[in-house]
Design an enzyme around this catalytic site. Structure first.
Site, PDB file in Angstrom:
ATOM      1  N   ASN A  61      28.194  37.387  20.110  1.00  0.00           N
ATOM      2  CA  ASN A  61      27.557  36.913  18.882  1.00  0.00           C
ATOM      3  C   ASN A  61      27.821  37.898  17.759  1.00  0.00           C
ATOM      4  O   ASN A  61      28.999  38.057  17.408  1.00  0.00           O
ATOM      5  CB  ASN A  61      26.102  36.430  19.084  1.00  0.00           C
ATOM      6  N   ASP A  62      26.828  38.542  17.207  1.00  0.00           N
ATOM      7  CA  ASP A  62      27.021  39.246  15.927  1.00  0.00           C
ATOM      8  C   ASP A  62      28.097  40.345  15.933  1.00  0.00           C
ATOM      9  O   ASP A  62      28.198  41.103  16.899  1.00  0.00           O
ATOM     10  CB  ASP A  62      25.720  39.942  15.519  1.00  0.00           C
TER      11      ASP A  62
ATOM     12  N   TRP B 142      20.795  45.418  21.008  1.00  0.00           N
ATOM     13  CA  TRP B 142      20.964  44.373  20.002  1.00  0.00           C
ATOM     14  C   TRP B 142      21.603  44.918  18.729  1.00  0.00           C
ATOM     15  O   TRP B 142      21.995  46.068  18.654  1.00  0.00           O
ATOM     16  CB  TRP B 142      19.613  43.703  19.749  1.00  0.00           C
ATOM     17  N   SER B 143      21.635  44.058  17.726  1.00  0.00           N
ATOM     18  CA  SER B 143      22.493  44.342  16.570  1.00  0.00           C
ATOM     19  C   SER B 143      22.113  45.592  15.789  1.00  0.00           C
ATOM     20  O   SER B 143      20.948  45.977  15.731  1.00  0.00           O
ATOM     21  CB  SER B 143      22.496  43.139  15.631  1.00  0.00           C
TER      22      SER B 143
ATOM     23  N   ARG C 232      13.904  43.556  13.944  1.00  0.00           N
ATOM     24  CA  ARG C 232      15.211  43.934  14.509  1.00  0.00           C
ATOM     25  C   ARG C 232      16.334  43.949  13.472  1.00  0.00           C
ATOM     26  O   ARG C 232      16.212  43.360  12.411  1.00  0.00           O
ATOM     27  CB  ARG C 232      15.588  42.979  15.623  1.00  0.00           C
TER      28      ARG C 232
HETATM   29  C1  FRU Z   1      21.320  37.410  15.442  1.00  0.00           C
HETATM   30  C2  FRU Z   1      20.551  38.121  16.538  1.00  0.00           C
HETATM   31  C3  FRU Z   1      19.988  39.441  16.060  1.00  0.00           C
HETATM   32  C4  FRU Z   1      19.809  40.214  17.321  1.00  0.00           C
HETATM   33  C5  FRU Z   1      20.999  39.771  18.113  1.00  0.00           C
HETATM   34  C6  FRU Z   1      20.749  39.682  19.592  1.00  0.00           C
HETATM   35  O1  FRU Z   1      22.248  36.506  15.940  1.00  0.00           O
HETATM   36  O2  FRU Z   1      19.505  37.302  17.027  1.00  0.00           O
HETATM   37  O3  FRU Z   1      18.803  39.296  15.313  1.00  0.00           O
HETATM   38  O4  FRU Z   1      19.817  41.593  17.118  1.00  0.00           O
HETATM   39  O5  FRU Z   1      21.375  38.491  17.620  1.00  0.00           O
HETATM   40  O6  FRU Z   1      21.939  39.403  20.262  1.00  0.00           O
END
Ligand code: FRU
Length: 496
Positions: free
Chosen positions: A53-54, A114-115, A180
């Site tokens: 993802n991110d 996470w991000s 977050r």
């Molecule tokens: C955005 C998100 C962030 C989080 C991450 C978890 O897509 O939900 O807020 O840190 O992805 O994978």
């Protein structure tokens, strides 16, 4: 889900012994194994296998661009999030590196890294990320152990902020609070830190903290709180850009990326106006300053069923690096470096196009193309660019610009599969100086599509043609004459 989490944990433990799918060698092999999937992009970054993802931790360091990303080595679904890593010396060609951050078996990131972002602290690249642990999401830091950014040492005092501020934050079945994602920068010897969140009954927000050293943080309030009905209840992934006289704050609101232009005085962000970076599947964008521009990447999420992602063995792609600059207007376009991938070229000279004219692009086909075109709707109601079309026209994706200033991506016939999204996506009021004229840059890369409109906004999307001969392209005037000022098409080489 519990079973999957258990399997994830097994894999997470495995990484300590350097086994797949974590090492650069293993990931490179996995990338080759999943390459035959016809929906796999070749010049947009996607995970070697499994889940992305991110974009995270973007940094130019030691003559290389480093790209990290939210990665699940356990499979093509969101779970046990690590930081994947790739690097490039030209912003175009990327090499897989070993996984850079792994959840610790015990600790504030045991359920996921996470991000977050990367800053250089006194010559040492340092990651600020969200540790997920049970019901908590809290900021953690990790310092690079080497110049290749291959390994990071987690700060023993993590989390560096013990709890979210005492605001009225959302608690859910899963989380004590939504708190977050991190944007950190330094000004006059002070570190500034924005964390994404949302205040119940108000709206999405970012919390501001300041620190002399990245470890001791003092809470400094909310620079900006959005209206829940307008800009969403929760903001993730704050991304701050400083253009000198003006600042831009981008946030992701669980639906799309929204941008605010205005001024930040160190405490408060005063909004002048809102901007839309992208009208499609673009999410969780992150940017870095690079000379007098910013470079920005976002996650272009899938639009096919989860089972199809499992079958394919990979999920998620990133946008190409986008160049963001600000004069009077915010400009958004693909980084010019991408032109290094151009190979076969076809161009159409200035001409007028009538509804019954032959298709001037009849000789062009491909699934990995770049278009740059500039047209004026003279008497026409609309102009169509059709891509990924099968010879019988049963599969095709239509980009339509209409005289009322609407640009639409029509995906109704993009795929003969019924397990994919088909709803149209559009830019209702295309920004530009002359509503009859449009400059369109279109990137087609297997299932990934990015449209850049008048260098002012974008629309990214996903399409999944089922037929291997859905490669045709055409342009067409509808209901009257279109003036074509220029029209270029290139085949783009692979970037991996
Ligand atoms: C955005 C998100 C962030 C989080 C991450 C978890 O897509 O939900 O807020 O840190 O992805 O994978």
């Amino acid at each position: 889900r519990t079973l999957l989490a258990g399997i994830d944990r097994f894999f997470a433990a495995d990484v300590r012994f350097g086994r797949r799918p974590y090492t650069a060698e293993a990931l490179t092999e996995l990338r080759a194994e999943t390459a035959p999937d016809p929906h796999r992009p070749t010049y947009h970054f996607s995970p070697p296998a499994n889940w992305l993802n991110d974009p995270n931790g973007l940094v130019y360091w030691n003559d290389r661009y480093h790209l990290f990303y939210q990665y699940n080595p356990g499979g093509p679904y969101h779970g046990t999030i690590h930081w994947g890593h790739a690097e490039s010396d030209d912003l175009v060609h990327w090499t897989d590196r070993s996984v850079a951050l792994t959840p610790s078996l015990e600790g504030p990131d045991r359920d996921g890294c996470w991000s977050g972002c990367m800053v250089v602290d006194d010559g040492q690249p340092t990651v600020v990320y969200t540790g997920a642990d049970g019901r908590k999401q809290l900021p953690c830091i990790a310092r690079a152990r080497d110049d290749d950014l291959a390994a990071f040492e987690k700060h023993p005092g993590n989390p560096v902020i013990e709890s979210p501020p005492d605001a009225n934050l959302y608690a859910t079945e899963e989380w004590d609070a939504e708190f977050r994602d991190h944007e950190v920068w330094r000004e006059d010897g002070t570190w500034y830190h924005l964390v994404g969140s949302g205040i119940v009954d108000e709206g999405g927000t970012v919390f501001l903290y300041r620190s002399p050293d990245l470890t001791e943080w003092t809470y400094a309030g909310t620079p900006l709180v959005g209206e829940r009905d307008e800009t969403g209840g929760i903001w993730e992934c704050p991304d701050f850009m400083d253009f000198g006289g003006e600042q831009v704050l981008a946030v992701s609101n669980l639906d799309s990326v929204i941008g605010f232009r205005g001024s930040f005085d160190g405490d408060t962000f005063d909004v002048d106006r809102q901007v839309t970076f992208d009208h499609g599947n673009f999410y969780a964008s992150q940017s870095i300053p690079d000379g007098d521009r910013y470079l920005s990447w976002g996650w272009i999420r899938e639009d096919r069923e989860e089972s199809a992602q499992w079958d394919a063995g990979w999920s998620g792609a990133l946008s190409v690096p986008r160049e963001i600059s600000l004069d009077d207007e915010l400009s958004i376009r693909p980084a010019p470096e991408l032109s290094a991938l151009r190979s076969d070229h076809e161009s159409v000279d200035e001409r007028s196009l009538d509804p019954d004219d032959d298709n001037p692009l009849a000789d062009v086909e491909g699934a990995h193309l770049e278009f740059d075109l500039d047209v004026t709707l003279e008497s026409a109601d609309a102009f169509d660019l059709v891509v990924r079309a099968s010879p019988d026209g049963a599969e095709r994706t239509v980009v339509r610009y209409e005289a009322d200033g609407t640009l639409t991506l029509d995906r109704r016939d993009s795929s003969q599969s019924d397990a994919v999204a088909t709803e149209p996506q559009s830019i209702p009021d295309v920004p530009g100086s002359d509503p009859d004229r449009i400059r369109l840059r279109v990137l087609v890369d297997a299932s990934v599509l990015e449209l850049f409109v008048n260098d002012r906004t974008a629309l990214s999307s996903r399409i999944y043609p089922t037929r291997s001969d859905s490669l045709g392209v055409s342009v067409r005037a509808r209901g009257g004459r279109v003036q074509v000022h220029s029209l270029d098409v290139w085949t783009l080489d692979s970037a991996m």
